[in-house]
Design an enzyme around this catalytic site. Structure first.
Site, short mmCIF file in Angstrom:
data_model
loop_
_atom_site.label_atom_id
_atom_site.label_comp_id
_atom_site.label_asym_id
_atom_site.label_seq_id
_atom_site.Cartn_x
_atom_site.Cartn_y
_atom_site.Cartn_z
N GLN A 88 -11.33 3.15 15.40
CA GLN A 88 -12.40 4.40 15.11
C GLN A 88 -13.58 3.77 14.32
O GLN A 88 -13.55 3.24 13.34
CB GLN A 88 -11.65 5.11 13.89
CG GLN A 88 -12.42 6.42 13.40
CD GLN A 88 -11.34 7.24 12.97
OE1 GLN A 88 -10.91 7.18 11.81
NE2 GLN A 88 -11.02 8.33 13.52
N LEU B 17 -17.92 3.45 2.95
CA LEU B 17 -17.80 4.87 3.29
C LEU B 17 -18.27 5.81 2.50
O LEU B 17 -18.08 5.89 1.22
CB LEU B 17 -16.21 4.93 3.48
CG LEU B 17 -15.94 6.40 4.07
CD1 LEU B 17 -16.10 6.32 5.54
CD2 LEU B 17 -14.50 6.58 3.69
N GLU C 211 -15.79 11.84 4.59
CA GLU C 211 -15.73 13.06 5.49
C GLU C 211 -15.56 14.36 4.59
O GLU C 211 -15.99 15.36 4.85
CB GLU C 211 -14.66 13.01 6.55
CG GLU C 211 -14.90 14.20 7.62
CD GLU C 211 -13.78 13.73 8.81
OE1 GLU C 211 -14.01 12.70 9.34
OE2 GLU C 211 -12.91 14.49 9.09
N PHE D 165 -11.41 19.56 7.17
CA PHE D 165 -11.82 18.06 7.64
C PHE D 165 -12.06 18.14 9.25
O PHE D 165 -11.69 19.20 9.72
CB PHE D 165 -10.49 17.40 7.56
CG PHE D 165 -11.15 16.13 6.30
CD1 PHE D 165 -11.49 16.30 5.14
CD2 PHE D 165 -10.65 14.83 6.78
CE1 PHE D 165 -12.12 15.53 4.26
CE2 PHE D 165 -10.96 13.81 5.96
CZ PHE D 165 -11.57 14.04 4.61
N HIS E 233 -16.41 5.39 11.88
CA HIS E 233 -16.52 6.60 11.15
C HIS E 233 -17.98 6.99 11.18
O HIS E 233 -18.98 6.18 11.03
CB HIS E 233 -16.12 6.23 9.50
CG HIS E 233 -15.81 7.65 8.70
ND1 HIS E 233 -17.11 8.29 8.41
CD2 HIS E 233 -14.86 7.97 8.30
CE1 HIS E 233 -16.49 9.15 7.54
NE2 HIS E 233 -15.36 9.17 7.54
N ARG F 298 -13.96 12.68 14.94
CA ARG F 298 -14.85 11.43 14.62
C ARG F 298 -15.68 10.76 15.64
O ARG F 298 -16.73 10.34 15.61
CB ARG F 298 -14.10 10.39 13.58
CG ARG F 298 -13.70 11.08 12.33
CD ARG F 298 -13.03 9.91 11.60
NE ARG F 298 -12.80 10.53 10.13
CZ ARG F 298 -11.98 10.02 9.28
NH1 ARG F 298 -11.55 8.98 9.51
NH2 ARG F 298 -12.15 10.83 8.21
N GLY G 193 0.92 -1.25 0.06
CA GLY G 193 0.23 0.08 0.19
C GLY G 193 0.71 1.15 -0.06
O GLY G 193 2.04 1.21 -0.48
N HIS H 291 -14.00 1.68 11.12
CA HIS H 291 -13.22 2.40 9.96
C HIS H 291 -11.73 2.15 9.90
O HIS H 291 -11.21 2.09 9.02
CB HIS H 291 -13.46 3.74 9.70
CG HIS H 291 -12.95 4.53 8.64
ND1 HIS H 291 -12.93 4.14 7.41
CD2 HIS H 291 -12.06 5.55 8.52
CE1 HIS H 291 -12.40 4.91 6.59
NE2 HIS H 291 -11.82 6.00 7.32
N ARG I 244 -8.08 8.93 15.45
CA ARG I 244 -7.17 9.77 14.44
C ARG I 244 -7.98 10.62 13.82
O ARG I 244 -9.28 10.52 13.53
CB ARG I 244 -6.86 8.40 13.40
CG ARG I 244 -6.44 8.88 12.24
CD ARG I 244 -6.21 7.94 11.10
NE ARG I 244 -7.25 7.16 10.55
CZ ARG I 244 -7.79 7.60 9.36
NH1 ARG I 244 -7.39 8.86 8.77
NH2 ARG I 244 -8.74 7.03 8.90
#
Ligand SMILES: Cc1cc2nc3c(=O)[nH]c(=O)nc-3n(C[C@H](O)[C@H](O)[C@H](O)COP(=O)(O)OP(=O)(O)OC[C@H]3O[C@@H](n4cnc5c(N)ncnc54)[C@H](O)[C@@H]3O)c2cc1C
Length: 559
Positions: free
Chosen positions: A227, A239, A242, A114, A229, A273, A12, A337, A372
């Protein structure tokens, strides 16, 4: 035998960034990934990546403070400083590599707001930022000449003389197992989202690296911090970025009220969040939702903006919920999430195991602490991916390969896997055990938690482990045996699930993403510390680690 100075597990964003850095540092570097690199979950990131650019009137201290506050003061401030100081340079590096970030009317890099941040510092490419970053990073990976093992699945680690010195991996296309020797290893295997069901994460996000490292003696930290979301789509749990709220979308209850004014009068929908997810769940539990959801309303943003900046999530709404956000609100609810915890590392990615590094979502530096901030994870992957690659390359120059019998290691693993394939056909299917695990986690380790529920899940996980040990694999073949891969992944997931539940039971306060209805207050006197787990004789062994403070003192957290 295949051998490399630096072997990066996972391709990734974190893994590719680490591999490019290690190669640039002069190390013989390879990268291994169970899927083609651009199918890694980083590809799914939508909203953007944070950085405070000085020439835009922002500064890293403000970003760091927002991150510290977002973490509910559990993040290690030295690590947060490293990340936020380096953010601007890392962002511009990505731009120079070729990422076509959205620009504002004057032609500067554009930002959007954000959650949990006092100013707009999220840089983005439409609502498919991860895809844009990952594809550019892949081009750079090819250019760098790093050796790639694509669609190779790491099944186990090889340990000799008290050190991790290689891996055994399954070449999925042929079914061959191979040993790879390495002086240093960097885990960049991503999160564990699918330990919960539903989750916003891709089906491949199964915590393999965390479990492999844990079973080899690595310390995991902050594992209770999961978390949820605030905006995942009704039904599928996919998802809805955001970015929607960043562009100004509202959250409404069944009467069309913007309920966030009760919970975060200043930041409203753009509170952290954890805060927004709890607010939504509170409203849903009080009967103010519709079919277990609240509504995300984008209508006032207008067709032009939605088509230009939120095109992907609009399509997701149309395809999966039959609702076009240009014309109607869409039903959403909190959903699993991200995992803030992971393999404990220092700011260079080094774990407690010599020569073993971790970066990205599988790692816990800890820059996210209890919660986060949106768009800080992509940043985390490239900052700490690069640092781990640099460090591992330098260290591997001073190291010798540890000799081991690769054929014997492969043979042992072949026997173990044959044992799985030989299981009688009468046990529960892997998918059934996986679903039961995911549902148990989602029932008892979600937005609100309490002792009895967590204990119930710990108990259920023990039973599921027994069922897992008897779960048959239908496909006995070698070529692309995804049935076998699915079975191996479930083993990793069950280990991860247990570390989450045990850590959540241990923490007897409410902080960040962990809210205990039986301990509803944040208790700094007793619990301003990290929970860390290592594998013990009968399960995870808990200990504590101090939180590092530099300049920000804990204070009440309000938005
Ligand atoms: C839907 C979604 C949207 C998101 N949006 C944002 C956003 O806008 N901004 C933000 O900052 N964050 C976002 N996040 C979070 C962020 O995308 C991830 O935390 C981050 O991309 C993780 O990157 P990574 O490199 O650590 O892992 P990943 O990208 O998940 O890569 C993991 C790699 O490990 C490999 N791997 C795993 N196990 C094995 C094994 N056993 N053998 C071999 N290879 C293995 C995989 O093949 C893969 O290549 C989002 C997450 C999701 C799920």
């Amino acid at each position: 035998m295949l051998e490399h100075d630096v072997l990066v597990i996972g391709a990734g964003l974190a893994g590719m960034r680490a591999a490019i850095a290690a190669k640039a540092g002069g190390a013989n570097t390879a990268i291994i990934s169970k899927v083609h690199p651009v199918r890694s979950h980083s590809n799914a990131a939508q909203g953007g990546i944070n950085a405070a650019l000085t020439d835009r009137g922002d500064n890293w201290e403000d970003h760091a403070y927002d991150t510290v506050k977002g973490s509910d003061f559990l993040g290690d401030q030295d690590a947060i400083e490293v990340m936020c100081r380096q953010a601007g340079r890392s962002l511009i590096d990505m731009e120079h590599m070729g990422v076509t970030f959205n620009r504002d009317d004057e032609g500067h890099l554009g930002t959007r707001a954000f959650g949990g941040q006092r100013r707009a510092r999220t840089f983005f490419v439409g609502d498919f930022t991860g895809q844009a970053l990952l594809h550019v990073m892949f081009e750079q990976l090819i250019k760098s000449g790093v050796r790639r093992y694509e669609e190779w699945f790491v099944t186990s680690l090889i340990q000799e003389q008290g050190r991790v010195c290689g891996v055994v991996a399954l070449e999925i296309r042929t079914g061959q197992l191979q040993a790879i020797r390495a002086k240093t290893l960097i885990f960049c295997t991503g999160g564990l989202g699918r330990v919960f069901e539903p989750s916003t994460n891709a089906l491949i996000v199964t915590g393999d690296g965390m479990a492999l490292a844990y079973n080899a003696g690595a310390r995991l930290m902050d594992m209770e911090m999961v978390q949820y979301h605030p905006t995942t789509l009704a039904g599928s749990g996919v998802l809805i970025s955001e970015a929607a709220r960043g562009e100004g979308a509202h959250l409404l209850d069944k009467n069309g009220e913007r309920f966030m004014k009760k919970y975060a009068p200043n930041m409203m929908e753009l509170a952290s969040r954890d805060v927004v997810s709890r607010a939504e769940q509170t409203e849903i539990n009080a009967g103010n939702g519709i079919n277990g959801c609240v509504l995300l309303d984008c209508r006032h943003l207008g067709e032009k903006l939605i088509k230009e900046k939120l095109s992907q999530i609009r399509e997701i709404g149309i395809d999966l919920a039959g609702a076009d956000m240009i014309r109607e609100p869409i039903p959403i609810r909190p959903g699993m999430h991200y995992i803030m915890g992971g393999i404990k590392t220092d700011v260079d990615g080094l774990t407690n195991l010599p020569g073993v590094y971790a970066a990205g979502e599988c790692a816990c530096v800890s820059v996210h602490g209890g919660n986060r901030l949106g768009a800080n994870s992509l940043l985390d992957t490239i900052v700490f991916g690069e640092r781990s690659g640099n460090h591992a390359a330098a260290v591997s120059k001073q190291m010798e390969f540890i000799e081991f019998d690769g054929d014997a290691a492969v043979k042992r693993e072949e026997q173990r896997i044959q044992g799985i394939l030989n299981r009688p056909q009468n046990g529960d299917r892997v998918a059934k055990v996986r679903l039961a695990m995911g549902q148990s986690m989602n029932r008892n380790l979600a937005v609100f938690r309490k002792q009895e529920g967590i204990e119930e899940t710990i108990q259920e996980l023990q039973e599921l482990k027994t069922r897992y040990a008897q779960a048959p694999v239908d496909d006995k073949g070698r070529v692309f045996n995804t049935d076998l891969v699915f079975a191996l992944e479930l083993g990793f997931m069950l280990d991860c699930a247990e570390t989450i539940a045990v850590s959540a039971l241990e923490r007897k306060d409410s902080r960040g993403a962990q809210f205990r209805t039986d301990y509803p207050k944040r208790d700094d006197e007793n619990w301003l510390k990290h929970i860390s787990v290592r594998k013990g004789e009968v399960g995870p062994e808990v200990s504590y680690m101090p939180v590092t403070f530099t300049k920000w003192k804990p204070e009440e957290r309000k938005y």
